[in-house]
Design a protein around this motif. Sequence first.
Motif, PDB file in Angstrom:
ATOM      1  N   GLU A 146       0.789  -1.107  -0.075  1.00  0.00           N
ATOM      2  CA  GLU A 146      -0.193   0.010  -0.121  1.00  0.00           C
ATOM      3  C   GLU A 146       0.938   1.279  -0.002  1.00  0.00           C
ATOM      4  OE1 GLU A 146      -3.485   2.174   0.155  1.00  0.00           O
ATOM      5  OE2 GLU A 146      -3.012   0.244  -0.652  1.00  0.00           O
TER       6      GLU A 146
ATOM      7  N   ARG B   9       2.123   1.567  -3.265  1.00  0.00           N
ATOM      8  CA  ARG B   9       0.983   2.286  -4.390  1.00  0.00           C
ATOM      9  C   ARG B   9       0.721   3.743  -4.099  1.00  0.00           C
ATOM     10  NH1 ARG B   9      -4.011   3.241  -4.423  1.00  0.00           N
ATOM     11  NH2 ARG B   9      -4.410   3.314  -2.161  1.00  0.00           N
ATOM     12  N   ARG B  10       0.874   4.008  -3.083  1.00  0.00           N
ATOM     13  CA  ARG B  10       0.451   5.502  -2.774  1.00  0.00           C
ATOM     14  C   ARG B  10       1.515   6.325  -3.337  1.00  0.00           C
ATOM     15  NH1 ARG B  10      -3.508   6.473   2.478  1.00  0.00           N
ATOM     16  NH2 ARG B  10      -4.872   4.544   2.413  1.00  0.00           N
ATOM     17  N   GLN B  11       2.795   5.887  -3.206  1.00  0.00           N
ATOM     18  CA  GLN B  11       3.804   6.609  -3.785  1.00  0.00           C
ATOM     19  C   GLN B  11       3.728   6.859  -4.823  1.00  0.00           C
ATOM     20  OE1 GLN B  11       6.517   8.200  -1.808  1.00  0.00           O
ATOM     21  NE2 GLN B  11       4.607   8.135  -0.053  1.00  0.00           N
ATOM     22  N   GLY B  12       3.301   5.935  -5.617  1.00  0.00           N
ATOM     23  CA  GLY B  12       3.496   5.878  -7.198  1.00  0.00           C
ATOM     24  C   GLY B  12       4.502   5.374  -7.614  1.00  0.00           C
TER      25      GLY B  12
ATOM     26  N   ASP C  20       7.505  10.639  -0.512  1.00  0.00           N
ATOM     27  CA  ASP C  20       6.437  11.721  -0.176  1.00  0.00           C
ATOM     28  C   ASP C  20       5.517  11.389   1.150  1.00  0.00           C
ATOM     29  OD1 ASP C  20       4.490  13.728  -0.172  1.00  0.00           O
ATOM     30  OD2 ASP C  20       3.957  13.817  -2.141  1.00  0.00           O
TER      31      ASP C  20
ATOM     32  N   ALA D  44       3.471  12.839   2.615  1.00  0.00           N
ATOM     33  CA  ALA D  44       1.889  13.265   2.658  1.00  0.00           C
ATOM     34  C   ALA D  44       1.349  12.295   2.171  1.00  0.00           C
ATOM     35  CB  ALA D  44       1.816  14.622   1.915  1.00  0.00           C
ATOM     36  N   LYS D  45       1.831  11.305   1.312  1.00  0.00           N
ATOM     37  CA  LYS D  45       0.971  10.085   0.584  1.00  0.00           C
ATOM     38  C   LYS D  45       1.298   8.810   1.176  1.00  0.00           C
ATOM     39  CE  LYS D  45       1.599  12.042  -4.008  1.00  0.00           C
ATOM     40  NZ  LYS D  45       2.134  11.952  -5.454  1.00  0.00           N
ATOM     41  N   LEU D  46       1.992   8.900   2.503  1.00  0.00           N
ATOM     42  CA  LEU D  46       2.099   7.560   3.232  1.00  0.00           C
ATOM     43  C   LEU D  46       0.580   7.350   3.968  1.00  0.00           C
ATOM     44  CD1 LEU D  46       5.431   7.824   5.007  1.00  0.00           C
ATOM     45  CD2 LEU D  46       4.944   6.389   3.008  1.00  0.00           C
TER      46      LEU D  46
END
Length: 461
Positions: A185, A188-191, A347, A349-351
């Motif tokens: 996850e 995935r959120r980090q791109g 990033d 903020a995207k964790l």
Amino acid sequence: MAGMGAVAYVLMRKDFPITYMELTPDGGVARISTQISNREMAPLEGMYRPDWLARWWGERSIPMEQDNVKRLLDSKGYPNPGSYLTSNLGLSLTDYYWLRPVGSGLSWKDVNLFDNDFKDDLLDWRRDVTDDGEPTRSTPRYTPNGSLQGTIEKTWVINNGERCLVKGNHSYLSAESINEVIASEIHRRQGFAEYADYHLVRIAGKDYEYGCYSKLFTSQERELVSAWALYSNEKRRGNVSTMEHLLNMCTKYGMDKEEIRAGLEYQMLVDFVMSGHDRHLTNISFLRDADTLRFTGLSPIYDSGGSMFAGKEIPRNMKGLLSVETGGIVGKESNVVKLVRDKGLIDLAKLPPASYVCEMYSKDPKMSEKDINNIAHWYEVKIDLCRDLQLGRDVFSKTYVACGRGPVREPGIQGVSNGYQERWNEFARGIRADLETLSSLESRLAGDMLNTQLASGRKSV
């Protein structure tokens, strides 16, 4: 002709011969020819050593320490992992090496497990059965499980036509499997595209609630080469660090050094946030084109289960949190972080939030609420520590750790854990006490100055 009791084989890479070998019934090396064909295709591990192929073969079999292995070997009459590996021709789903018995006439098409069916005999995996309980498919001869590495129990399976790796846990808790899903996850959120995507799965007959599985990311066209294989290809000079030696070997084999460095640093930062403690050099790998032998870069990130204090004591304070031994490139987490030049590769903020960590761990009914909250709390702290690292602060300094507070958030921010709120309250109380002391000291000093001035005035009169 093979010696007494030994069996003659040709070590192959697909249909290309590498060398002649003689193995004992228990899988031990009786003899390996010094004549190497297609040397560029041969295994890379320790190639500078005279006995490199014997060492490589000795390390290829499934470790006896892996959970469930001894029971399997005993039940099937194998005296040791080497005999199990040999009976399955040394086959793997991550590379193309195998043993062809001399005179057998076997080809890669006959035995490779990318195309041919195989047995999944290490874990009780769900699969279609007939009314009498027997597998619907005919039982194949070979399995890739003889070459599975690592100490956690696992098995290769075929599920709905796709090859997958199913993994369990070291204890009755599902923590390691849940950690794999959390890591997926995060990526995935980090791109970040290159990661093994893990999912939870129930495994019959186990004390833990969940295992996990991920799909095979190698194929007939691309194979996996571990960082250890590259690292040990040449002897490291004493004045060269482990990291730099690995990067130098990447350069030797045609990869972009800075691109690989960035990928490794990203992986190190994610491991830092997750308090990873199992990122050794066989848990880092590269992909290589099967035909051209050209390395294409780092493989998808895998094996993040050894994190979030799984199998370890959950820290009680900041000092414990910052004393994680990674088992990786340089050991201590503090030294791993020092290797990271670009700490902005993730990033923050995207964790995923701590609430997501709590949600995932809450799926395991055997995990206590206290442990879940503590793990989520330290995950939050690690994110803030990473933020401080990005700001150029040394979070491993004695003064930073000695304060026992770490980075402080403003009170009242949504999502702040109870632990954080308590730490903030403690910090605020300390500040108020310091201000009261300072105010009292200033009042005393002002009084002393006034008395001095009055005394001076009386003398002048």
